[in-house]
Design a protein around this motif. Structure first.
Motif, PDB file in Angstrom:
ATOM      1  N   PRO A   1       0.834  -1.206   0.000  1.00  0.00           N
ATOM      2  CA  PRO A   1       0.000   0.000   0.000  1.00  0.00           C
ATOM      3  C   PRO A   1       0.868   1.255   0.000  1.00  0.00           C
ATOM      4  CG  PRO A   1      -0.038  -1.088   2.143  1.00  0.00           C
ATOM      5  CD  PRO A   1       0.630  -2.029   1.191  1.00  0.00           C
ATOM      6  N   GLY A   2       0.387   2.278  -0.700  1.00  0.00           N
ATOM      7  CA  GLY A   2       1.119   3.540  -0.700  1.00  0.00           C
ATOM      8  C   GLY A   2       2.264   3.555  -1.681  1.00  0.00           C
ATOM      9  N   CYS A   3       2.484   2.433  -2.383  1.00  0.00           N
ATOM     10  CA  CYS A   3       3.600   2.432  -3.318  1.00  0.00           C
ATOM     11  C   CYS A   3       3.092   2.897  -4.676  1.00  0.00           C
ATOM     12  CB  CYS A   3       4.222   1.056  -3.364  1.00  0.00           C
ATOM     13  SG  CYS A   3       3.955   0.229  -4.883  1.00  0.00           S
ATOM     14  N   PRO A   4       3.996   3.389  -5.543  1.00  0.00           N
ATOM     15  CA  PRO A   4       3.503   4.080  -6.739  1.00  0.00           C
ATOM     16  C   PRO A   4       2.886   3.185  -7.813  1.00  0.00           C
ATOM     17  CG  PRO A   4       5.903   4.102  -6.669  1.00  0.00           C
ATOM     18  CD  PRO A   4       5.442   3.540  -5.380  1.00  0.00           C
ATOM     19  N   ALA A   5       2.817   1.877  -7.592  1.00  0.00           N
ATOM     20  CA  ALA A   5       2.310   1.014  -8.663  1.00  0.00           C
ATOM     21  C   ALA A   5       0.793   0.979  -8.706  1.00  0.00           C
ATOM     22  CB  ALA A   5       2.855  -0.380  -8.481  1.00  0.00           C
ATOM     23  N   HIS A   6       0.147   2.145  -8.770  1.00  0.00           N
ATOM     24  CA  HIS A   6      -1.297   2.078  -8.932  1.00  0.00           C
ATOM     25  C   HIS A   6      -1.629   2.019 -10.415  1.00  0.00           C
ATOM     26  CE1 HIS A   6      -0.579   6.316  -9.379  1.00  0.00           C
ATOM     27  NE2 HIS A   6      -0.174   6.394  -8.136  1.00  0.00           N
ATOM     28  N   GLN A   7      -2.911   1.978 -10.707  1.00  0.00           N
ATOM     29  CA  GLN A   7      -3.351   1.634 -12.060  1.00  0.00           C
ATOM     30  C   GLN A   7      -2.709   2.468 -13.158  1.00  0.00           C
ATOM     31  OE1 GLN A   7      -4.993  -1.193 -12.323  1.00  0.00           O
ATOM     32  NE2 GLN A   7      -4.673  -1.107 -10.118  1.00  0.00           N
ATOM     33  N   SER A   8      -2.478   3.743 -12.886  1.00  0.00           N
ATOM     34  CA  SER A   8      -2.074   4.612 -13.991  1.00  0.00           C
ATOM     35  C   SER A   8      -0.566   4.640 -14.206  1.00  0.00           C
ATOM     36  CB  SER A   8      -2.561   6.029 -13.719  1.00  0.00           C
ATOM     37  OG  SER A   8      -1.956   6.511 -12.544  1.00  0.00           O
TER      38      SER A   8
ATOM     39  N   ALA B   1       4.653  16.731 -12.418  1.00  0.00           N
ATOM     40  CA  ALA B   1       6.118  16.740 -12.447  1.00  0.00           C
ATOM     41  C   ALA B   1       6.739  15.443 -11.950  1.00  0.00           C
ATOM     42  CB  ALA B   1       6.632  17.906 -11.608  1.00  0.00           C
ATOM     43  N   VAL B   2       5.945  14.618 -11.232  1.00  0.00           N
ATOM     44  CA  VAL B   2       6.458  13.351 -10.701  1.00  0.00           C
ATOM     45  C   VAL B   2       5.464  12.258 -11.077  1.00  0.00           C
ATOM     46  CG1 VAL B   2       7.148  12.103  -8.623  1.00  0.00           C
ATOM     47  CG2 VAL B   2       7.586  14.556  -8.786  1.00  0.00           C
ATOM     48  N   ALA B   3       5.908  11.298 -11.893  1.00  0.00           N
ATOM     49  CA  ALA B   3       4.976  10.291 -12.429  1.00  0.00           C
ATOM     50  C   ALA B   3       5.267   8.911 -11.864  1.00  0.00           C
ATOM     51  CB  ALA B   3       5.082  10.246 -13.954  1.00  0.00           C
ATOM     52  N   PRO B   4       4.191   8.146 -11.524  1.00  0.00           N
ATOM     53  CA  PRO B   4       4.396   6.758 -11.107  1.00  0.00           C
ATOM     54  C   PRO B   4       4.759   5.916 -12.333  1.00  0.00           C
ATOM     55  CG  PRO B   4       2.049   7.247 -11.237  1.00  0.00           C
ATOM     56  CD  PRO B   4       2.767   8.524 -11.572  1.00  0.00           C
ATOM     57  N   VAL B   5       5.834   5.130 -12.219  1.00  0.00           N
ATOM     58  CA  VAL B   5       6.264   4.305 -13.348  1.00  0.00           C
ATOM     59  C   VAL B   5       6.528   2.879 -12.879  1.00  0.00           C
ATOM     60  CG1 VAL B   5       7.261   6.202 -14.698  1.00  0.00           C
ATOM     61  CG2 VAL B   5       8.677   5.022 -12.997  1.00  0.00           C
ATOM     62  N   LEU B   6       6.596   1.977 -13.846  1.00  0.00           N
ATOM     63  CA  LEU B   6       6.970   0.589 -13.580  1.00  0.00           C
ATOM     64  C   LEU B   6       8.252   0.287 -14.344  1.00  0.00           C
ATOM     65  CD1 LEU B   6       3.441  -1.073 -13.908  1.00  0.00           C
ATOM     66  CD2 LEU B   6       4.689  -0.575 -11.791  1.00  0.00           C
ATOM     67  N   LEU B   7       9.258  -0.171 -13.608  1.00  0.00           N
ATOM     68  CA  LEU B   7      10.508  -0.600 -14.231  1.00  0.00           C
ATOM     69  C   LEU B   7      10.334  -2.038 -14.730  1.00  0.00           C
ATOM     70  CD1 LEU B   7      12.804   0.743 -11.358  1.00  0.00           C
ATOM     71  CD2 LEU B   7      12.305   1.898 -13.519  1.00  0.00           C
ATOM     72  N   ASP B   8      11.386  -2.637 -15.263  1.00  0.00           N
ATOM     73  CA  ASP B   8      11.314  -4.038 -15.691  1.00  0.00           C
ATOM     74  C   ASP B   8      10.717  -4.900 -14.585  1.00  0.00           C
ATOM     75  OD1 ASP B   8      13.624  -4.302 -18.186  1.00  0.00           O
ATOM     76  OD2 ASP B   8      13.693  -2.566 -16.870  1.00  0.00           O
ATOM     77  N   ASN B   9       9.980  -5.956 -14.983  1.00  0.00           N
ATOM     78  CA  ASN B   9       9.285  -6.841 -14.029  1.00  0.00           C
ATOM     79  C   ASN B   9       8.253  -6.099 -13.188  1.00  0.00           C
ATOM     80  OD1 ASN B   9      12.112  -8.000 -14.494  1.00  0.00           O
ATOM     81  ND2 ASN B   9      11.032  -9.755 -13.660  1.00  0.00           N
ATOM     82  N   ASP B  10       7.741  -4.972 -13.698  1.00  0.00           N
ATOM     83  CA  ASP B  10       6.700  -4.201 -13.008  1.00  0.00           C
ATOM     84  C   ASP B  10       7.102  -3.741 -11.611  1.00  0.00           C
ATOM     85  OD1 ASP B  10       5.084  -4.323 -15.188  1.00  0.00           O
ATOM     86  OD2 ASP B  10       3.952  -6.070 -14.511  1.00  0.00           O
TER      87      ASP B  10
END
Length: 421
Positions: free
Chosen positions: A15-22, A48-57
């Motif tokens: 919870p609270g980590c940036p891996a939400h839907q968008s 200015a700050v975007a949630p992203v997914l690196l390799d392996n999500d």
């Protein structure tokens, strides 16, 4: 990755980590050709700050804004470099592709506080001892040797034959490696593979060989010091161990080689494809400096840098960043931030770009000056020796490497009148 039951699954993010839907997938082809459009879209949708997914999500934050990147890099007490702080290590597989960049190593790159000042101070002193005129002379010599190896054929692929080889050789010369012989050749090759592996290359084995050869160099310089950066590091009163010197030298060499190679190539691409420069390249030298600087703004060799880790819960760009979250520095996005370029016009004469980063962990002075000497000499010598140099393909046929980290071409094929000398 799949779970033990065999069905593909993604670990549920805490919870609270940036891996939400968008969250935006960072590993993807849209980076290849026009990252600037992607950054614009991300900024519009996420700020200015975007949630992203690196390799392996694996979740992280991409810092896109110029003020935000500047803030992160100048506040080490909030955003630190020691990757052992990361709250995602439980989810990182042992063969994760980004491990070479984020796996903790006892090098200057991951140190903090007084230890970082000690280690960076040694590098700064070692590099300050490099005579820039001597470096320019050496680069001209290396450039001439490289050009002579292909100038008779009337065609060349400049990425591998020139842009990668020149800074690698120049930085090894600064470190006191002998310039003749297969020893340096194979080290140059291993450096390229460890930083930028192609099909069939083994980057891990290449990196091990680089480490062994640099360790041998440090040992040689302890016994017989010379007027070079390695000897100055060995003799520095801070008393670094051989292991520390080897790690820091590899950091210096890697930082000098790949980004400078891409800087050279991206500048040549600009000079060969943009009619603003085509008109006066042969007429005068003015435009080479402008082109070098414009590339740092618009096609910066290091697009994104991983990273910083939040020391405690904090706010950035309207986001809640949790302790241990990973921040990716979006250097390319920050350099083209519409807030600093309202008319989307980038001023070539301005050098406030973030291409060498900023704050405590920026490129240690005078590294950017030395990189500039290498890149400028490489471009100018090539244009002087081969004045009728042109692209061998249509500009739109040039392709960018599919990397979100480096901004560089896959190849730069050129043609020119063959010369006999």
């Amino acid at each position: 990755m799949s779970d033990p039951a065999g069905s593909p699954s993604t670990p549920t993010p805490p919870p609270g980590c940036p891996a939400h839907q968008s969250a935006v997938q960072l590993a993807g082809l849209e980076y290849q050709q026009t990252p600037s459009q992607l950054y614009r879209t991300m900024r519009r949708e996420h700020g200015a700050v975007a949630p992203v997914l690196l390799d392996n999500d694996i979740p992280a934050w991409l810092v896109l804004g110029y003020p935000e990147v500047s803030y992160v890099t100048s506040h080490d007490e909030l955003f630190a470099r020691d990757s052992r702080r990361w709250n995602q290590w439980d989810h990182i597989p042992p063969d994760w592709p980004l491990l070479p960049y984020v796996g903790y190593q006892p090098s200057v790159l991951f140190t903090e506080g007084t230890e970082h000042q000690r280690r960076a101070g040694v590098i700064t002193k070692a590099l300050e001892g490099v005579d820039q005129f001597e470096l320019a002379r050496e680069c001209e010599l290396i450039a001439s040797q490289l050009i002579s190896s292909f100038s008779g054929s009337g065609q060349a692929e400049l990425m591998s034959l020139y842009a990668h080889a020149l800074p690698a050789r120049a930085v090894l010369w600064m470190c006191g490696m002998p310039q003749d012989g297969t020893d340096t050749e194979s080290l140059v090759d291993d450096l390229r593979i460890s930083l930028d592996a192609g099909e069939g290359d083994d980057p891990v084995a290449a990196y091990m060989r680089v480490g062994e050869r640099i360790a041998q160099l440090v040992k040689e310089k302890r016994e017989r010091p010379g007027p070079d950066a390695t000897s100055r590091m060995v003799q520095h009163p801070a008393g670094l161990s051989d292991e520390e010197i080897v790690q820091d030298l590899i950091s210096v060499i890697a930082a000098a080689q790949q980004p400078t190679a891409n800087w050279i190539c991206n500048t040549l691409r600009l000079l060969l494809t943009d009619e603003r420069f085509a008109l006066d390249v042969s007429g005068g030298r003015v435009s080479v400096g402008d082109a070098l600087n414009e590339v740092l703004w618009l096609d910066t060799p290091t697009q994104n840098f991983i990273g910083r880790w939040a020391v405690r819960d904090t706010q950035l760009g309207g986001r809640l960043i949790r302790e241990g979250d990973c921040l990716v520095l979006g250097l390319a996005a920050a350099n083209t931030d519409p807030q600093i370029w309202p008319e989307s016009h980038v001023g070539a004469e301005n050098s406030a770009h973030l291409s060498f980063s900023n704050g405590e962990h920026r490129c240690p002075y005078p590294a950017p000056l030395l990189a500039d000497v290498m890149a400028r000499t490489a471009v100018e010598t090539l244009l002087e020796r081969l004045p009728d140099l042109v692209l061998a393909v249509e500009p739109e046929e040039l392709t960018w490497r599919p990397s979100i980290w480096m901004r560089g071409l896959t190849s730069l094929p050129v043609q020119f009148t063959p010369s006999m000398h």
